[in-house]
Motif scaffolding. Sequence first.
Motif, mmCIF file in Angstrom:
data_model
loop_
_atom_site.group_PDB
_atom_site.id
_atom_site.type_symbol
_atom_site.label_atom_id
_atom_site.label_comp_id
_atom_site.label_asym_id
_atom_site.label_seq_id
_atom_site.Cartn_x
_atom_site.Cartn_y
_atom_site.Cartn_z
ATOM 1 N N ASN A 52 -64.794 -57.733 31.236
ATOM 2 C CA ASN A 52 -64.887 -56.369 30.723
ATOM 3 C C ASN A 52 -64.912 -56.481 29.203
ATOM 4 O OD1 ASN A 52 -64.243 -53.712 29.675
ATOM 5 N ND2 ASN A 52 -63.659 -53.142 31.757
ATOM 6 N N LYS A 53 -66.103 -56.384 28.633
ATOM 7 C CA LYS A 53 -66.257 -56.611 27.195
ATOM 8 C C LYS A 53 -65.512 -55.570 26.367
ATOM 9 C CE LYS A 53 -70.691 -59.002 27.570
ATOM 10 N NZ LYS A 53 -72.132 -59.014 27.193
ATOM 11 N N ALA A 54 -65.490 -54.332 26.818
ATOM 12 C CA ALA A 54 -64.807 -53.278 26.069
ATOM 13 C C ALA A 54 -63.310 -53.544 25.973
ATOM 14 C CB ALA A 54 -65.066 -51.919 26.713
ATOM 15 N N ALA A 55 -62.745 -54.117 27.028
ATOM 16 C CA ALA A 55 -61.311 -54.415 27.050
ATOM 17 C C ALA A 55 -61.014 -55.846 26.611
ATOM 18 C CB ALA A 55 -60.769 -54.183 28.456
ATOM 19 N N ASN A 56 -62.072 -56.581 26.204
ATOM 20 C CA ASN A 56 -61.935 -57.971 25.758
ATOM 21 C C ASN A 56 -61.274 -58.835 26.827
ATOM 22 O OD1 ASN A 56 -62.333 -60.045 23.886
ATOM 23 N ND2 ASN A 56 -60.286 -59.782 23.005
ATOM 24 N N ILE A 171 -73.278 -59.889 41.873
ATOM 25 C CA ILE A 171 -72.815 -59.316 40.601
ATOM 26 C C ILE A 171 -72.461 -57.853 40.840
ATOM 27 C CG2 ILE A 171 -73.369 -58.890 38.184
ATOM 28 C CD1 ILE A 171 -75.579 -61.059 38.490
ATOM 29 N N GLN A 172 -71.178 -57.549 40.779
ATOM 30 C CA GLN A 172 -70.710 -56.180 41.028
ATOM 31 C C GLN A 172 -70.296 -55.540 39.707
ATOM 32 O OE1 GLN A 172 -67.895 -55.278 44.334
ATOM 33 N NE2 GLN A 172 -66.545 -54.514 42.746
ATOM 34 N N THR A 173 -70.956 -54.446 39.368
ATOM 35 C CA THR A 173 -70.631 -53.707 38.147
ATOM 36 C C THR A 173 -69.918 -52.416 38.521
ATOM 37 O OG1 THR A 173 -72.580 -54.613 37.017
ATOM 38 C CG2 THR A 173 -71.552 -52.672 36.050
ATOM 39 N N GLN A 174 -68.741 -52.203 37.934
ATOM 40 C CA GLN A 174 -67.956 -51.016 38.231
ATOM 41 C C GLN A 174 -68.173 -49.953 37.159
ATOM 42 O OE1 GLN A 174 -63.964 -52.545 38.606
ATOM 43 N NE2 GLN A 174 -64.359 -53.467 40.608
ATOM 44 N N GLU A 175 -67.819 -48.728 37.492
ATOM 45 C CA GLU A 175 -68.024 -47.616 36.574
ATOM 46 C C GLU A 175 -67.232 -47.776 35.281
ATOM 47 O OE1 GLU A 175 -70.102 -45.278 36.551
ATOM 48 O OE2 GLU A 175 -70.906 -45.210 38.588
ATOM 49 N N ASN A 176 -66.112 -48.513 35.325
ATOM 50 C CA ASN A 176 -65.297 -48.703 34.127
ATOM 51 C C ASN A 176 -65.794 -49.850 33.243
ATOM 52 O OD1 ASN A 176 -64.550 -50.991 35.516
ATOM 53 N ND2 ASN A 176 -62.382 -50.473 35.700
ATOM 54 N N GLY A 177 -66.936 -50.432 33.611
ATOM 55 C CA GLY A 177 -67.522 -51.486 32.801
ATOM 56 C C GLY A 177 -67.146 -52.887 33.225
ATOM 57 N N LYS A 179 -67.261 -56.208 35.253
ATOM 58 C CA LYS A 179 -68.299 -56.911 35.998
ATOM 59 C C LYS A 179 -67.677 -58.126 36.697
ATOM 60 C CE LYS A 179 -72.442 -57.228 34.341
ATOM 61 N NZ LYS A 179 -73.619 -57.614 33.510
ATOM 62 N N ILE A 180 -67.847 -58.195 38.006
ATOM 63 C CA ILE A 180 -67.342 -59.315 38.805
ATOM 64 C C ILE A 180 -68.543 -60.101 39.327
ATOM 65 C CG2 ILE A 180 -66.075 -59.987 40.871
ATOM 66 C CD1 ILE A 180 -64.436 -57.388 40.519
#
Length: 214
Positions: A52-56, A171-177, A179-180
């Motif tokens: 999660n790049k936004a949350a580092n 690759i699963q992308t969630q709404e909160n950004g 990525k798994i």
Amino acid sequence: MKNLIIIAVAILSFNYGLAQNSEKAANLLQDVSNKVQAYENMVIDFKYTLENKAANVHQETRGDVSIKGNKYLLNLMGTTQLFDGEKIYTIIPEDQEINISTYVEENDNNITPSKMFSFYKEGYTYAWDESKNQNGRNIQYVKLLPKDSNAEIKNILLGIDSQTNHIYNLIQTQENGTKITITVKSFKPDQPLAKNLFKFEEDRYKDFYINRLD
């Protein structure tokens, strides 16, 4: 009027293209499902990445899973999860704790190992996506979009090896950004597995606290 006809034809052509892409994607996924269902069992080594790049946040680890029918034994992040077809046993050696619960399929929206090759059959629409060369292998991606507008999952990309029809990565992308990414490093079908591999043997964990959740 002429312009309206041109626009109408363009829209119909676009929708027809979408339908074709959806059908191609569905057919490829069915080919993958048919391939793995023919195996007696599977042993898979994989890389697991959470970002999660936004949350580092960036986590990366390796794991392995053995699957036979709907039963599985998963080792990931120091934890073992065993599903014997009825109950889920989550074994946490670090805490010397075991959680035991009855599996209820209707309440499970997660992509479990035993559902890895079939979870997409309900609740998703399909779209033919890009293809990439990954280490000399042609990987065709299919994008899955949840039908539920309130789902936490934004989309899932399934990368499929065009030569083997095996899943290369998910690759699963969630709404909160968040990525798994799960990337298959080794895929071995029809392996000689121990007869008691998917059986929980409580005597082996005498020093563990056992938490029966139901």
